[in-house]
Design an enzyme around this catalytic site. Sequence first.
Site, PDB file in Angstrom:
ATOM      1  N   HIS A 174     108.744  82.375  28.896  1.00 21.79           N
ATOM      2  CA  HIS A 174     107.237  82.596  28.676  1.00 21.79           C
ATOM      3  C   HIS A 174     107.013  84.210  28.301  1.00 21.79           C
ATOM      4  O   HIS A 174     106.808  85.237  29.029  1.00 21.79           O
ATOM      5  CB  HIS A 174     106.392  82.313  30.072  1.00 21.79           C
ATOM      6  CG  HIS A 174     106.134  81.381  30.394  1.00 21.79           C
ATOM      7  ND1 HIS A 174     104.988  80.494  30.165  1.00 21.79           N
ATOM      8  CD2 HIS A 174     107.208  80.333  31.090  1.00 21.79           C
ATOM      9  CE1 HIS A 174     105.349  79.235  30.533  1.00 21.79           C
ATOM     10  NE2 HIS A 174     106.529  78.976  31.171  1.00 21.79           N
TER      11      HIS A 174
ATOM     12  N   CYS B  36     107.877  76.856  26.123  1.00 24.35           N
ATOM     13  CA  CYS B  36     108.119  76.158  27.575  1.00 24.35           C
ATOM     14  C   CYS B  36     108.154  74.670  27.053  1.00 24.35           C
ATOM     15  O   CYS B  36     109.035  74.294  26.562  1.00 24.35           O
ATOM     16  CB  CYS B  36     107.111  76.769  28.632  1.00 24.35           C
ATOM     17  SG  CYS B  36     107.593  75.912  30.095  1.00 24.35           S
TER      18      CYS B  36
ATOM     19  N   GLU C  82     104.511  85.227  27.251  1.00 22.79           N
ATOM     20  CA  GLU C  82     103.237  85.767  27.406  1.00 22.79           C
ATOM     21  C   GLU C  82     103.231  86.323  29.036  1.00 22.79           C
ATOM     22  O   GLU C  82     102.156  86.720  29.280  1.00 22.79           O
ATOM     23  CB  GLU C  82     102.182  84.423  27.469  1.00 22.79           C
ATOM     24  CG  GLU C  82     101.986  83.630  28.369  1.00 22.79           C
ATOM     25  CD  GLU C  82     103.281  82.582  28.380  1.00 22.79           C
ATOM     26  OE1 GLU C  82     104.195  82.972  27.847  1.00 22.79           O
ATOM     27  OE2 GLU C  82     103.047  81.786  29.312  1.00 22.79           O
TER      28      GLU C  82
END
Lengths: 1098, 369
Positions: free
Chosen positions: B346, B255, B348
């Site tokens: 993202h 990001c 994650e």
Amino acid sequence: MPKREDLKHVLVIGSGPILIGQAAEFDYSGTQACRVLKAEGLRVTLINSNPATIMTDPEFADATYLEPITPEFVTKIIEKERPDALLATLGGQTALNAAMSLHEAGVLEQYGVELIGADVDAIRRGEDRQEFKTIVEQVGGESARSVVCHTTDELLAGVKDLGYPVVVRPSFTMGGSGGGIAHNEADLLRIGGGGLHASVTTEVLLEESILGWKEYELELMRDKNDNVVVICSIENLDPMGVHTGDSVTVAPAMTLTDREYQAMRDLAIAIIRAVGVDTGGCNIQFAVNPDDGRIVVIEMNPRVSRSSALASKATGFPIAKIAARLAIGYTLDEIPNDITRETPSAFEPSLDYVVGKIPRFSFEKFPGADRELTTTMKSVGEAMAIGRSFVEALQKAMRSLEQTPSQFWLEPDPAGTAQDALDLARTPHDMRLLTVERALRLGATPEQVYDATGIDPWFVDQLLSLVELHAKLKDAPDLDVDLLRLAKRMGCSDKQIAAVRGLTEQQVRAARHETGVRPVYKTVDTCAAEFAAETPYHYSSYDEETEVQPSDKRKLLILGSGPNRIGQGIEFDYACVHASFALSDAGFETVMVNCNPETVSTDYDTSDRLYFEPLTVEDVLEVVAAEQESARQGGGELVGVIVQLGGQTPLRLAQELKDCGVPIVGTSPEAIHLAEERGAFGDVLAAAGLPAPKYGMARSYDEAKQIAESVGYPVLVRPSYVLGGRGMEIVYSDDMLVDYVQRSTLIGPDAPVLVDRFLEDAVEIDVDALYDGTDRYLAGVMEHIEEAGIHSGDSACALPPVTLGRADLERIRTSTLGIASGVGVRGLLNVQYALKDDVLYVLEANPRASRTVPFVSKATAVQVAKAAARIMLGTSIADLRGEGLLPKSGDGGDLPYDAPISVKEAVLPFGRFRTAAGEGVDTVLGPEMKSTGEVMGIDRVFGTAYAKSQAAAYGELPTKGRVFVSVANRDKRAVLFPVKRLADLGFEVLATEGTADVLRRNGVEATVVGKHSHGKGDDVVPMILAGEVDLILNTPFGVGARKDGYEIRTAAVARGVPCITTVQGAAACVQGIEALVRGDIGVRSLQEHHASFHWGEA
Amino acid sequence: MTPALLVLEDGRTFRGTAYGAVGETFGEAVFNTGMTGYQETLTDPSYHRQVVVMTAPHIGNTGVNDEDPESSRIWVSGYVVRDPARIPSSWRSRRTLDEELEAQGVVGISGVDTRALTRHLRERGAMKVGVFSGDHLADVDALVSKVQDSPPMQGADLAHEVTTDKPYVVPAVGEKRFTVAALDLGIKAATPRYMAQQGVEVHVLPATTTGQELLALEPDGVFLSNGPGDPATTDGPVEATRAVLDAGVPLFGICFGNQILGRALGLGTYKLRYGHRGVNQPVQELRTGRVHVTSHNHGFAVDAPTDGTPIDTPYGRVEVSHVDLNDDVVEGLNLLDAKAFSVQYHPEAAPGPHDATGLFQQFTKMMEA
């Protein structure tokens, strides 16, 4: 990597007749698939026996076969057409099972046909319970503990481990058919035994009960590059234990955190990969333990399903359409999103609204059927609604059902306390929402409701917020604008507010309009407004900003037919869709209003604009206002509203809409009234000099008896204010009349019964016609195979009529003109006649699209509904003949002698219903319609056409074996000839004593079997159950579920043995069997049949 | 029922009811299209100084639990929803979202036509906004000027406002295989968790950490986290990144980290009209054609050609490895001549799909090589 170049010709299998658990959604998916494949330049061959579908319109495929979806017929089609590939994942379980049979028979291999979408191994892995369970475990998921059983002994052994209650699930069936929850050994033997029979692999799964857990469903798509997306999550308000088709469901899921949702998504993706659905869609069901979040995978469908149709409508992501593209080699990123046009389909829709779906049941049609909801699907249709909040969507969906009661607060509460309501709510049943709301309103706590029902506390709280609103509405000194707005924001109808405040609906509407409390229309855009939507797919909400665009076109509103129900099925959706197409071709902007997620009409591709809205006066008036505003801003014009095509639903709104100043096109509401009101219609007939059966109106038994005596028995009795044949019976004697009056709760001083003379042994004739004010066009004349008195929707019929002469047809022509002009029809008219003793009686006339319009269109190669729509807008029949939408000359009442014969047969859902004691419900046909769908058989002669219709409806007619004959005295003479013929063909004849005597005296050898009621065990019922009988001819003994006939027919349904219940049906059946024995049944496409009409020539 | 007013810098207003804390707040108005994961969203430091509009109408249904936060506090400066839950329902829920927002002093507004607001932001772009309730309600014109006077997002250097005060270590799960120095520009808890699962010991370091300090740990790899603000103003981390590249230590960014890597390579960044915020964004890996559905939260993007041609940089050639299929925005960079890559989205998740978690393995593989 665009589409595969090696595929040139695809065979698509449809889903056949509308059944419970397999309905209109497969017409929606199949239509999309055919459209896409054709647009991609492939040759499309389609097989579907259901004429009421849009997909079987000849323009949707290159070759359309209205033939039975049996391995034999599909093989014939493959032999003839030689397709490269077979797409079977869009036609429900029927198509999937047909594909599996073809594979097992080696047909696919023999003709080099590739199964695309999902291959045989994937289908097996997805559908076979044991294999599926193994896969779930391999990918790290959990299944409910279970045992696979193939015999009764295995069932009993299996339950020892799992304990009661235990869930019974047969393999390879649709809609959970044959499954259920067994609470004890008797349940287990009954449900499990039935399940073993229902499963094509004689296999059922016994499963640990996870009743009461939260239930979810994910809809997924996968492409050949292994890209997987989740299109929609669906949460069931009813917890585990109720079939998802019978559950109130909500999209997106409302009570999951991201962690739990993602865990479910991860599992789903791993499963679709492991099962190996190469391309296309599937759905996977999950149960979640509300106490600890344990996730259990329930099952998957490796194909497009009812839920995927719902998900498509709920999200704007057209699953079937994309699935068809993926099957021919595209990948998700190569297919643009229709709605945004700029973004690809490789994404997951985001919803900024809530979708609610509520099933619609028709239990009233099956007296005695157990109304408890279980894992066997029982609903016949569904309504969907969209709102900006759950309560708004829920209440809109409830009023979309068009049932009484279906909305909160409209009816007085039944007697009882909160505890009574809680006790009632404990057992899942039709419209349990009303019971739950009542319990809360009477003071039950949310905890008590949760304990009783297992409905998630969040949903219970939402219902509680409505209960609180009810109190506010009731107690507020004035209905001020804030309260009004609050109630509307929470989805209440004006009617509900009026009921609570003691006002009229009109008063509430006036107050609302005065204060400017009006709905706005939002757009279903797949992306929560992140990108601009190009497709005007709207829903109403009481929010701030409307998104309806100005339009400079002349436009028409078409009102659809709402949720499917027995008596009003997809035939009406077909007519609406056709009107939309025809009017669009004629340059109008078409605006569809409907609330049925299963249909083609609610595909955003069908009309220029789509409003997914309830079909009530209030909701329609607001759409009209929004469209008028759009026209005003853009310089267009709302020409009017079409109410004639969606069946009773829009027709019922006609007068009130007109009274509110809405222009109604076509037949006026006054003319509709003229046809529907008995007295007025009697005057029309008298003026035209047409006879009708004598009748009278009775408010008591004495009056009824008097009328019956004056018109003569038998009589047809029915409550005067009920539509669709509800509560209608044929009564042969005073005794039966007493019985009817005592049983019927529908008669009283305020609720008279109609007593009509019943024309026994008459030939019933159904006519569909068009009238433009001057000319009439006979679209089709259908001769019923069953005698008059059986609801036309349940009766088989033939077109052209096989026994009527030219003079009869001429009389029908004249009479139809008399009625059309007398009533003042503009557009479609359906008339039912009965021909008896050379007198043509008029039974009834309906100035609207009828159930037979699609059948007539396909049988005569004329797009009747399209022509009707144009006539309603003022085009003359003469002009339509000129344009080619109608034949240059001639009509459907004047078909050439070599025209193909089409037979329509009804499909009945008796196998679905059980009484509370677990017995089957009676299967006798009568004046009340009970069928869910229909099939068509078409061939050059009647016998083969009839045989095809039977094969399509019930599976093949037998060509040898045992026939059991037991008929009422009045039928003994009539049945003689057909039975003799069967004996000549080599059938062994079994008969009850009386019938056997008559047969023997006439030279037919018959083995006598005892009567079941004698209880000696020498009767036919055990033989039927043992599979020793191949055909049953059993006509009811008068009326009523007399024990023997009932047991016989129930056994026949249980074993799937063809059971003919009328003499006329027996004769037709014999002709069909003869055709099969001759072995000259071939297949011929609708396009080939239609070419033989030469309509284009003057 | 305390009335509240949402005021945009262009003068458009939306009426509603106070949700969470009563008061006033300012920030950049952005919308998030995720249907799940409000708790993760609220606690994602990348939302610092943003007023988040949720397009999903029902928010708060599963309450607030102690496991799902992505940091120690809520970072959004304001919260805009349509229908807040009256009660939470989840076996993990500890309290209501309303209570949580109030306890953390987050000013919110409910009952807003969030779709109308979203459409407005889509058409006009992300803009300044204020939410006012209670004593802070005043004449609309006055409120509009107040909003206009609030600081803009463009040019805002915010990483130092959200970063950790002092370094901390997230231990490897199981056997430790690698040490990674993670520059916390607004890191989410899920990121070190995923790395730890790969046997990585993660040293999370403040945003002000220099290149030399990073390298002094002798890490096997360096990680650049997500975070708020305008990448064009975040010079320190860009310098630190160049030092890491010079040293040839494997580097991975997510990001904001992708934008920092881009800048270190000499690429520009720019502000998107309304950004990507949601969990349904299709990202295509250009090499394989594979599409992942991914979680996004970015208002800025790297400016680079997306036709697949490598660009020469002082650190060798870089290629755009991923693009967003919706709008062709750069979603990933890959150095062909050095051990470094980054993605704009993202992997994650938290919230969002787990389609791209393989990138953490890719990072460990790079450290292995």
